[in-house]
Design a protein around this motif. Structure first.
Motif, PDB file in Angstrom:
ATOM      1  N   MET A  38       0.845  -1.200   0.000  1.00  0.00           N
ATOM      2  CA  MET A  38       0.000   0.000   0.000  1.00  0.00           C
ATOM      3  C   MET A  38       0.877   1.245   0.000  1.00  0.00           C
ATOM      4  O   MET A  38       1.870   1.315   0.705  1.00  0.00           O
ATOM      5  CB  MET A  38      -0.902   0.011   1.237  1.00  0.00           C
ATOM      6  N   SER A  39       0.494   2.232  -0.807  1.00  0.00           N
ATOM      7  CA  SER A  39       1.268   3.466  -0.848  1.00  0.00           C
ATOM      8  C   SER A  39       0.909   4.336   0.352  1.00  0.00           C
ATOM      9  O   SER A  39      -0.246   4.383   0.780  1.00  0.00           O
ATOM     10  CB  SER A  39       0.965   4.241  -2.141  1.00  0.00           C
ATOM     11  N   GLN A  40       1.925   4.992   0.863  1.00  0.00           N
ATOM     12  CA  GLN A  40       1.697   5.871   2.000  1.00  0.00           C
ATOM     13  C   GLN A  40       1.052   7.166   1.553  1.00  0.00           C
ATOM     14  O   GLN A  40       1.293   7.664   0.442  1.00  0.00           O
ATOM     15  CB  GLN A  40       3.027   6.172   2.692  1.00  0.00           C
ATOM     16  N   LYS A  41       0.228   7.722   2.422  1.00  0.00           N
ATOM     17  CA  LYS A  41      -0.443   8.993   2.127  1.00  0.00           C
ATOM     18  C   LYS A  41       0.575  10.121   2.083  1.00  0.00           C
ATOM     19  O   LYS A  41       1.442  10.214   2.949  1.00  0.00           O
ATOM     20  CB  LYS A  41      -1.499   9.274   3.201  1.00  0.00           C
ATOM     21  N   GLN A  42       0.493  10.927   1.039  1.00  0.00           N
ATOM     22  CA  GLN A  42       1.432  12.035   0.893  1.00  0.00           C
ATOM     23  C   GLN A  42       1.176  13.085   1.971  1.00  0.00           C
ATOM     24  O   GLN A  42       0.025  13.341   2.342  1.00  0.00           O
ATOM     25  CB  GLN A  42       1.284  12.689  -0.491  1.00  0.00           C
ATOM     26  N   PRO A  43       2.239  13.700   2.493  1.00  0.00           N
ATOM     27  CA  PRO A  43       2.051  14.725   3.525  1.00  0.00           C
ATOM     28  C   PRO A  43       1.270  15.919   2.979  1.00  0.00           C
ATOM     29  O   PRO A  43       1.360  16.256   1.805  1.00  0.00           O
ATOM     30  CB  PRO A  43       3.492  15.116   3.897  1.00  0.00           C
ATOM     31  N   TYR A  44       0.499  16.507   3.868  1.00  0.00           N
ATOM     32  CA  TYR A  44      -0.320  17.660   3.486  1.00  0.00           C
ATOM     33  C   TYR A  44       0.555  18.877   3.224  1.00  0.00           C
ATOM     34  O   TYR A  44       1.467  19.182   3.996  1.00  0.00           O
ATOM     35  CB  TYR A  44      -1.318  17.973   4.607  1.00  0.00           C
ATOM     36  N   LYS A  45       0.306  19.563   2.117  1.00  0.00           N
ATOM     37  CA  LYS A  45       1.021  20.787   1.798  1.00  0.00           C
ATOM     38  C   LYS A  45       0.112  21.971   2.079  1.00  0.00           C
ATOM     39  O   LYS A  45      -1.074  21.943   1.726  1.00  0.00           O
ATOM     40  CB  LYS A  45       1.444  20.798   0.327  1.00  0.00           C
ATOM     41  N   PRO A  46       0.634  23.029   2.724  1.00  0.00           N
ATOM     42  CA  PRO A  46      -0.209  24.192   3.057  1.00  0.00           C
ATOM     43  C   PRO A  46      -0.927  24.729   1.826  1.00  0.00           C
ATOM     44  O   PRO A  46      -0.317  24.917   0.763  1.00  0.00           O
ATOM     45  CB  PRO A  46       0.803  25.200   3.605  1.00  0.00           C
ATOM     46  N   GLY A  47      -2.231  24.958   1.968  1.00  0.00           N
ATOM     47  CA  GLY A  47      -3.020  25.532   0.878  1.00  0.00           C
ATOM     48  C   GLY A  47      -3.465  24.539  -0.173  1.00  0.00           C
ATOM     49  O   GLY A  47      -4.174  24.908  -1.115  1.00  0.00           O
ATOM     50  N   GLU A  48      -3.092  23.277  -0.033  1.00  0.00           N
ATOM     51  CA  GLU A  48      -3.414  22.271  -1.044  1.00  0.00           C
ATOM     52  C   GLU A  48      -4.793  21.657  -0.804  1.00  0.00           C
ATOM     53  O   GLU A  48      -5.092  21.207   0.303  1.00  0.00           O
ATOM     54  CB  GLU A  48      -2.346  21.175  -1.029  1.00  0.00           C
ATOM     55  N   PHE A  49      -5.613  21.646  -1.842  1.00  0.00           N
ATOM     56  CA  PHE A  49      -6.932  21.007  -1.740  1.00  0.00           C
ATOM     57  C   PHE A  49      -6.779  19.496  -1.769  1.00  0.00           C
ATOM     58  O   PHE A  49      -5.987  18.952  -2.535  1.00  0.00           O
ATOM     59  CB  PHE A  49      -7.835  21.456  -2.885  1.00  0.00           C
ATOM     60  N   GLN A  50      -7.561  18.814  -0.929  1.00  0.00           N
ATOM     61  CA  GLN A  50      -7.592  17.359  -0.941  1.00  0.00           C
ATOM     62  C   GLN A  50      -9.032  16.901  -1.102  1.00  0.00           C
ATOM     63  O   GLN A  50      -9.957  17.485  -0.525  1.00  0.00           O
ATOM     64  CB  GLN A  50      -7.000  16.816   0.371  1.00  0.00           C
ATOM     65  N   TRP A  51      -9.208  15.852  -1.876  1.00  0.00           N
ATOM     66  CA  TRP A  51     -10.560  15.382  -2.177  1.00  0.00           C
ATOM     67  C   TRP A  51     -11.316  14.990  -0.929  1.00  0.00           C
ATOM     68  O   TRP A  51     -12.548  15.050  -0.890  1.00  0.00           O
ATOM     69  CB  TRP A  51     -10.501  14.220  -3.175  1.00  0.00           C
ATOM     70  N   GLU A  52     -10.610  14.568   0.097  1.00  0.00           N
ATOM     71  CA  GLU A  52     -11.290  14.170   1.328  1.00  0.00           C
ATOM     72  C   GLU A  52     -12.030  15.324   1.981  1.00  0.00           C
ATOM     73  O   GLU A  52     -12.914  15.118   2.817  1.00  0.00           O
ATOM     74  CB  GLU A  52     -10.300  13.565   2.323  1.00  0.00           C
ATOM     75  N   PHE A  53     -11.697  16.558   1.590  1.00  0.00           N
ATOM     76  CA  PHE A  53     -12.379  17.722   2.151  1.00  0.00           C
ATOM     77  C   PHE A  53     -13.848  17.778   1.730  1.00  0.00           C
ATOM     78  O   PHE A  53     -14.617  18.577   2.278  1.00  0.00           O
ATOM     79  CB  PHE A  53     -11.681  19.017   1.738  1.00  0.00           C
ATOM     80  N   LEU A  54     -14.219  16.950   0.748  1.00  0.00           N
ATOM     81  CA  LEU A  54     -15.620  16.902   0.308  1.00  0.00           C
ATOM     82  C   LEU A  54     -16.432  15.905   1.117  1.00  0.00           C
ATOM     83  O   LEU A  54     -17.648  15.800   0.918  1.00  0.00           O
ATOM     84  CB  LEU A  54     -15.685  16.541  -1.183  1.00  0.00           C
ATOM     85  N   LEU A  55     -15.784  15.176   2.004  1.00  0.00           N
ATOM     86  CA  LEU A  55     -16.501  14.198   2.820  1.00  0.00           C
ATOM     87  C   LEU A  55     -17.444  14.899   3.810  1.00  0.00           C
ATOM     88  O   LEU A  55     -17.226  16.057   4.168  1.00  0.00           O
ATOM     89  CB  LEU A  55     -15.498  13.331   3.583  1.00  0.00           C
ATOM     90  N   PRO A  56     -18.498  14.197   4.248  1.00  0.00           N
ATOM     91  CA  PRO A  56     -19.493  14.809   5.156  1.00  0.00           C
ATOM     92  C   PRO A  56     -18.908  15.426   6.421  1.00  0.00           C
ATOM     93  O   PRO A  56     -19.448  16.408   6.931  1.00  0.00           O
ATOM     94  CB  PRO A  56     -20.411  13.627   5.492  1.00  0.00           C
ATOM     95  N   LYS A  57     -17.793  14.876   6.930  1.00  0.00           N
ATOM     96  CA  LYS A  57     -17.239  15.420   8.177  1.00  0.00           C
ATOM     97  C   LYS A  57     -16.748  16.857   8.027  1.00  0.00           C
ATOM     98  O   LYS A  57     -16.533  17.546   9.020  1.00  0.00           O
ATOM     99  CB  LYS A  57     -16.116  14.521   8.697  1.00  0.00           C
ATOM    100  N   TYR A  58     -16.585  17.310   6.777  1.00  0.00           N
ATOM    101  CA  TYR A  58     -16.126  18.674   6.550  1.00  0.00           C
ATOM    102  C   TYR A  58     -17.252  19.617   6.115  1.00  0.00           C
ATOM    103  O   TYR A  58     -17.025  20.803   5.896  1.00  0.00           O
ATOM    104  CB  TYR A  58     -15.020  18.702   5.484  1.00  0.00           C
ATOM    105  N   TRP A  59     -18.463  19.081   5.969  1.00  0.00           N
ATOM    106  CA  TRP A  59     -19.558  19.900   5.446  1.00  0.00           C
ATOM    107  C   TRP A  59     -19.875  21.085   6.349  1.00  0.00           C
ATOM    108  O   TRP A  59     -20.235  22.169   5.869  1.00  0.00           O
ATOM    109  CB  TRP A  59     -20.806  19.042   5.246  1.00  0.00           C
ATOM    110  N   LYS A  60     -19.758  20.906   7.658  1.00  0.00           N
ATOM    111  CA  LYS A  60     -20.042  22.021   8.575  1.00  0.00           C
ATOM    112  C   LYS A  60     -19.096  23.193   8.328  1.00  0.00           C
ATOM    113  O   LYS A  60     -19.505  24.357   8.423  1.00  0.00           O
ATOM    114  CB  LYS A  60     -19.932  21.543  10.025  1.00  0.00           C
TER     115      LYS A  60
END
Length: 312
Positions: free
Chosen positions: A1-23
């Motif tokens: 399994m590939s490791q998750k790439q580290p978050y870069k400041p200001g970078e959009f990630q698709w997971e931000f569309l998940l329900p936990k971020y809707w609020k």
């Protein structure tokens, strides 16, 4: 399994569309709508929110009152309470000013002026980077935006714990600051100083004694950050006091960006004397507009041996 790439400041990630971020998305949309309201409505909302915060945030209220009692002993109890309430008002007004800086920056047209810009340009003309010694103002990013109208400015910031919120804040700040530098990124700070940048740096909060020394602040011993001394030594940078504040009628506010002469002799061989000098600079700045600082932080939470707890 590939490791998750580290978050870069200001970078959009698709997971931000998940329900936990809707609020957060809903909240951001609501804030954008607030930013387009007329100023008369914004400042009335700010006063209403300040009233609620004053009554609901009891710990912050208590801290604010105590800080003002200690730092302004010449004020009567009634004056302390009046000024403390104004701190909450200025904080809430600052939220709307920041929203305007992010989403409606033209609102500041014809409302700002600068004083002492030559001090910055002279230092940079000598090939020096500049640490702009400032404060945690209730103007928040509106202060940074006001500065950016007159000169390029970098900022030292503390990342948000929530990655999506961090992305949104980072992107809102991107048009304001030339570089946003993580407070833990010392190499980045030094690099930008060596390149001649001006960096907004606020050594006005209590981060304990691992990063500082006890020095008087309004006559009271306080843990005072000294990391800027090392930065200046390593980058051969200049220190220039920077302050911005609101003045005039709140219904039609004006804003002043104020730069003072380069602080000579810092860093010296005397760490305590340097800390005292920087605290004196901050004190003088705060006396211009006393309620436009974040007095609800525990500035004196670290106590020197033999001194009682101020916040009992």
């Amino acid at each position: 399994m590939s490791q998750k790439q580290p978050y870069k400041p200001g970078e959009f990630q698709w997971e931000f569309l998940l329900p936990k971020y809707w609020k957060i998305w809903i909240a951001i949309t609501f804030l954008m709508l607030l930013a387009i309201l007329p100023w008369a409505i914004q400042w009335r909302l700010a006063h209403g929110l300040a009233y609620l915060c004053w009554h609901l945030l009891k710990s912050r209220r208590k801290t604010t009152l105590r800080n003002l009692e200690v730092c302004f002993p010449e004020w009567s109890p009634a004056e302390v309470e009046t000024q403390a309430k104004q701190v909450f008002v200025d904080m809430m007004v600052g939220v709307f000013e920041t929203l305007n800086a992010w989403y409606c920056p033209k609102w500041f047209d014809h409302r700002s002026s600068v004083e002492g810009l030559e001090h910055l340009t002279n230092a940079q003309a000598k090939g020096k980077g500049v640490l702009c010694l400032g404060t945690h103002s209730t103007l928040l990013d509106a202060g940074g935006y006001l500065c950016s109208r007159y000169f390029p400015l970098d900022v030292v910031y503390r990342p948000q714990n929530n990655p999506m919120l961090d992305m949104l804040v980072y992107r809102c700040r991107a048009p304001i600051y030339s570089h946003q530098i993580d407070h833990d990124n010392m190499r980045g700070l030094i690099r930008q100083l060596k390149q001649g940048d001006a960096i907004w740096y606020s050594p006005d909060q209590d981060f304990g004694l691992k990063q500082g020394i006890m020095a008087p602040f309004f006559g009271v011993p306080a843990a005072t950050v000294t990391a800027h001394r090392r930065l200046m030594k390593m980058a051969n940078a200049a220190a220039i006091p920077l302050y911005f504040y609101r003045y005039g009628d709140i219904r039609n506010p004006q804003y002043k960006v104020r730069l003072e002469a380069e602080v000579e002799g810092i860093p010296s061989e005397d760490e305590l004397n340097d800390a005292i000098r920087v605290n004196k600079i901050i004190e003088a700045q705060l006396r211009i507009a006393p309620t436009q600082w974040m007095w609800f932080h525990r500035r004196f939470k670290t106590r020197a041996e033999g001194y009682e707890n101020i916040y009992k």
